[in-house]
Design a protein around this motif. Structure first.
Motif, PDB file in Angstrom:
ATOM      1  N   ASP A  50     -68.937  51.768 -89.849  1.00 55.72           N
ATOM      2  CA  ASP A  50     -69.045  53.413 -89.482  1.00 55.72           C
ATOM      3  C   ASP A  50     -67.644  54.211 -89.990  1.00 55.72           C
ATOM      4  OD1 ASP A  50     -70.267  54.981 -88.372  1.00 55.72           O
ATOM      5  OD2 ASP A  50     -69.821  55.058 -86.907  1.00 55.72           O
ATOM      6  N   SER A  51     -68.335  55.226 -89.893  1.00 55.23           N
ATOM      7  CA  SER A  51     -67.032  56.236 -90.074  1.00 55.23           C
ATOM      8  C   SER A  51     -67.567  57.483 -89.908  1.00 55.23           C
ATOM      9  CB  SER A  51     -67.322  56.488 -91.934  1.00 55.23           C
ATOM     10  OG  SER A  51     -68.505  56.814 -92.701  1.00 55.23           O
ATOM     11  N   THR A  52     -66.239  58.290 -89.618  1.00 56.26           N
ATOM     12  CA  THR A  52     -65.932  59.764 -88.737  1.00 56.26           C
ATOM     13  C   THR A  52     -65.282  60.409 -89.699  1.00 56.26           C
ATOM     14  OG1 THR A  52     -64.724  58.667 -87.064  1.00 56.26           O
ATOM     15  CG2 THR A  52     -67.168  59.182 -86.493  1.00 56.26           C
ATOM     16  N   ARG A  53     -65.282  61.998 -89.741  1.00 56.34           N
ATOM     17  CA  ARG A  53     -64.108  62.693 -90.411  1.00 56.34           C
ATOM     18  C   ARG A  53     -63.258  63.092 -88.843  1.00 56.34           C
ATOM     19  NH1 ARG A  53     -64.851  69.178 -91.631  1.00 56.34           N
ATOM     20  NH2 ARG A  53     -62.864  69.500 -91.534  1.00 56.34           N
ATOM     21  N   VAL A  54     -62.456  62.878 -89.022  1.00 56.61           N
ATOM     22  CA  VAL A  54     -61.251  62.767 -88.702  1.00 56.61           C
ATOM     23  C   VAL A  54     -59.936  64.049 -88.989  1.00 56.61           C
ATOM     24  CG1 VAL A  54     -58.575  61.824 -86.770  1.00 56.61           C
ATOM     25  CG2 VAL A  54     -60.826  60.942 -87.103  1.00 56.61           C
ATOM     26  N   ILE A  58     -60.925  60.338 -93.603  1.00 56.21           N
ATOM     27  CA  ILE A  58     -61.950  59.830 -92.803  1.00 56.21           C
ATOM     28  C   ILE A  58     -61.446  58.295 -92.128  1.00 56.21           C
ATOM     29  CG2 ILE A  58     -63.911  58.766 -93.143  1.00 56.21           C
ATOM     30  CD1 ILE A  58     -63.850  61.648 -93.778  1.00 56.21           C
ATOM     31  N   GLU A  59     -61.993  58.355 -90.878  1.00 56.05           N
ATOM     32  CA  GLU A  59     -61.388  57.037 -90.035  1.00 56.05           C
ATOM     33  C   GLU A  59     -62.773  56.086 -90.335  1.00 56.05           C
ATOM     34  OE1 GLU A  59     -59.260  57.336 -86.295  1.00 56.05           O
ATOM     35  OE2 GLU A  59     -61.513  56.499 -85.681  1.00 56.05           O
ATOM     36  N   ILE A  60     -62.371  54.756 -90.543  1.00 52.43           N
ATOM     37  CA  ILE A  60     -63.500  53.894 -90.304  1.00 52.43           C
ATOM     38  C   ILE A  60     -63.107  52.509 -89.553  1.00 52.43           C
ATOM     39  CG2 ILE A  60     -63.818  51.742 -92.033  1.00 52.43           C
ATOM     40  CD1 ILE A  60     -63.752  53.362 -94.269  1.00 52.43           C
ATOM     41  N   ARG A  61     -63.631  52.536 -88.552  1.00 53.14           N
ATOM     42  CA  ARG A  61     -63.386  51.321 -87.629  1.00 53.14           C
ATOM     43  C   ARG A  61     -65.061  50.715 -88.198  1.00 53.14           C
ATOM     44  NH1 ARG A  61     -61.605  53.413 -82.844  1.00 53.14           N
ATOM     45  NH2 ARG A  61     -61.270  55.271 -82.306  1.00 53.14           N
ATOM     46  N   GLY A  62     -64.126  49.112 -88.155  1.00 54.23           N
ATOM     47  CA  GLY A  62     -64.808  48.272 -88.426  1.00 54.23           C
ATOM     48  C   GLY A  62     -64.143  47.022 -87.715  1.00 54.23           C
ATOM     49  N   SER A  63     -65.374  45.861 -88.226  1.00 52.12           N
ATOM     50  CA  SER A  63     -64.769  44.353 -88.076  1.00 52.12           C
ATOM     51  C   SER A  63     -65.836  43.575 -89.023  1.00 52.12           C
ATOM     52  CB  SER A  63     -65.663  43.876 -86.693  1.00 52.12           C
ATOM     53  OG  SER A  63     -67.396  44.289 -86.479  1.00 52.12           O
ATOM     54  N   TYR A  64     -64.838  42.558 -88.828  1.00 53.33           N
ATOM     55  CA  TYR A  64     -65.537  41.152 -89.571  1.00 53.33           C
ATOM     56  C   TYR A  64     -64.997  40.060 -89.236  1.00 53.33           C
ATOM     57  CZ  TYR A  64     -60.295  41.756 -92.303  1.00 53.33           C
ATOM     58  OH  TYR A  64     -59.408  42.263 -91.818  1.00 53.33           O
ATOM     59  N   ASP A  65     -65.736  38.902 -90.173  1.00 51.45           N
ATOM     60  CA  ASP A  65     -65.600  37.509 -88.937  1.00 51.45           C
ATOM     61  C   ASP A  65     -64.554  36.519 -90.342  1.00 51.45           C
ATOM     62  OD1 ASP A  65     -66.870  37.802 -86.741  1.00 51.45           O
ATOM     63  OD2 ASP A  65     -68.732  37.222 -87.197  1.00 51.45           O
ATOM     64  N   VAL A 106     -70.882  66.371 -93.435  1.00 46.10           N
ATOM     65  CA  VAL A 106     -71.616  64.367 -93.663  1.00 46.10           C
ATOM     66  C   VAL A 106     -70.875  64.005 -93.819  1.00 46.10           C
ATOM     67  CG1 VAL A 106     -74.004  63.069 -93.315  1.00 46.10           C
ATOM     68  CG2 VAL A 106     -73.897  65.754 -93.137  1.00 46.10           C
ATOM     69  N   VAL A 107     -70.280  62.473 -93.452  1.00 45.29           N
ATOM     70  CA  VAL A 107     -69.253  61.794 -94.322  1.00 45.29           C
ATOM     71  C   VAL A 107     -69.906  60.365 -94.783  1.00 45.29           C
ATOM     72  CG1 VAL A 107     -67.638  60.417 -93.925  1.00 45.29           C
ATOM     73  CG2 VAL A 107     -67.777  62.195 -92.878  1.00 45.29           C
ATOM     74  N   ASN A 108     -69.600  60.296 -96.045  1.00 43.17           N
ATOM     75  CA  ASN A 108     -70.418  59.551 -96.611  1.00 43.17           C
ATOM     76  C   ASN A 108     -69.071  57.975 -96.373  1.00 43.17           C
ATOM     77  OD1 ASN A 108     -72.984  60.060 -96.813  1.00 43.17           O
ATOM     78  ND2 ASN A 108     -72.716  61.233 -98.116  1.00 43.17           N
ATOM     79  N   LYS A 135     -59.427  44.848 -98.724  1.00 44.69           N
ATOM     80  CA  LYS A 135     -60.432  45.996 -98.843  1.00 44.69           C
ATOM     81  C   LYS A 135     -60.305  46.685 -99.210  1.00 44.69           C
ATOM     82  CE  LYS A 135     -60.106  47.137 -94.403  1.00 44.69           C
ATOM     83  NZ  LYS A 135     -58.880  46.416 -93.709  1.00 44.69           N
ATOM     84  N   GLU A 136     -61.285  48.009 -99.955  1.00 43.92           N
ATOM     85  CA  GLU A 136     -61.182  48.740-100.416  1.00 43.92           C
ATOM     86  C   GLU A 136     -62.389  49.521 -99.568  1.00 43.92           C
ATOM     87  OE1 GLU A 136     -60.182  50.636-104.670  1.00 43.92           O
ATOM     88  OE2 GLU A 136     -61.117  49.606-104.539  1.00 43.92           O
ATOM     89  N   PHE A 137     -61.741  51.009 -99.370  1.00 41.23           N
ATOM     90  CA  PHE A 137     -63.072  51.990 -99.283  1.00 41.23           C
ATOM     91  C   PHE A 137     -63.232  52.821 -99.578  1.00 41.23           C
ATOM     92  CE2 PHE A 137     -62.999  49.647 -95.751  1.00 41.23           C
ATOM     93  CZ  PHE A 137     -64.102  49.408 -95.140  1.00 41.23           C
ATOM     94  N   ALA A 138     -64.486  53.766-100.592  1.00 35.74           N
ATOM     95  CA  ALA A 138     -64.728  54.995-101.266  1.00 35.74           C
ATOM     96  C   ALA A 138     -65.236  56.265 -99.665  1.00 35.74           C
ATOM     97  CB  ALA A 138     -65.017  55.105-102.746  1.00 35.74           C
ATOM     98  N   VAL A 139     -64.471  57.260-100.008  1.00 33.06           N
ATOM     99  CA  VAL A 139     -65.181  57.734 -98.987  1.00 33.06           C
ATOM    100  C   VAL A 139     -65.559  59.012 -99.474  1.00 33.06           C
ATOM    101  CG1 VAL A 139     -64.400  57.278 -97.162  1.00 33.06           C
ATOM    102  CG2 VAL A 139     -63.603  59.219 -97.971  1.00 33.06           C
ATOM    103  N   GLU A 140     -66.740  59.724 -99.389  1.00 26.74           N
ATOM    104  CA  GLU A 140     -66.948  61.562 -99.177  1.00 26.74           C
ATOM    105  C   GLU A 140     -67.268  62.389 -98.489  1.00 26.74           C
ATOM    106  OE1 GLU A 140     -69.548  61.592-103.845  1.00 26.74           O
ATOM    107  OE2 GLU A 140     -70.600  61.976-102.212  1.00 26.74           O
TER     108      GLU A 140
END
Length: 189
Positions: A50-54, A58-65, A106-108, A135-140
């Protein structure tokens, strides 16, 4: 059409007001329940975020196994070890429009490279498995901002761009006469 007949207006619109990208690697130490002999495979599944503006990031909080298939007891038994990893990544905005209206953004976020196990090794003492994940993220960030637009008179509504350009050219100042002695010609040398 004279330039002075143009009006300019500010229009409130939604536009991309921030953009960023981040590639990251992380090494996780996973503790196996027993002494292992070899790693037969390692993979990452069940990624969610999930992502939010800080501020201006942009802060991305996530998890994986992380799943590790290993052999033990003298390579006579195999088992799969599963561990859930939680992470927080800050993606800085390489482009950021400070004129964005507060509270309108709005963050994408898009994961351009899903978390992937690059390397899995057994620690020298054998009590941990080190798993390197990338991993890699692109945000808008899309928000409300103002743009300035030219407003033409109603008479020009049916004209296309070419007619408008030619109309502007016709009204430019014309030179009375050019003095031919002022023209310097390099070809006469």
């Amino acid at each position: 059409m004279k330039r002075s007949s143009l009006d300019y207006r500010q229009v409130l619109t939604r536009a991309v007001c921030g953009r960023g990208r981040k590639f990251s690697q992380a090494t996780h130490a996973v503790k196996p329940p027993e002494q292992i002999q070899s790693i037969l495979g390692a993979w990452v599944i069940n990624h969610s975020f999930d992502s939010t503006r800080v501020g201006e990031a942009i802060e991305i909080r996530g998890s994986y196994d992380i799943n590790i298939w290993y052999s033990c007891k003298g390579n006579t038994k195999t088992d799969v070890l599963k561990e859930t990893v939680r992470y927080i990544d800050q993606v800085p905005l390489s482009y950021y429009d400070r004129q964005t209206r507060e509270g309108s953004s709005v963050v994408n976020a898009q994961c351009t490279q899903v978390p992937n196990c690059v390397e899995a090794t057994i620690s020298p003492s054998g009590d941990a498995i080190y798993v390197r994940v990338e991993k890699e993220f692109a945000v808008e960030m899309v928000g409300e901002t103002k743009v300035c637009v030219a407003v033409y008179p109603v008479e020009m509504a049916e004209m296309d761009d070419k007619e408008i350009l030619f109309a502007e050219e016709e009204e430019t100042e014309e030179y009375d006469e050019l003095d031919p002695d002022l023209i310097i010609d390099d070809l006469e040398d």
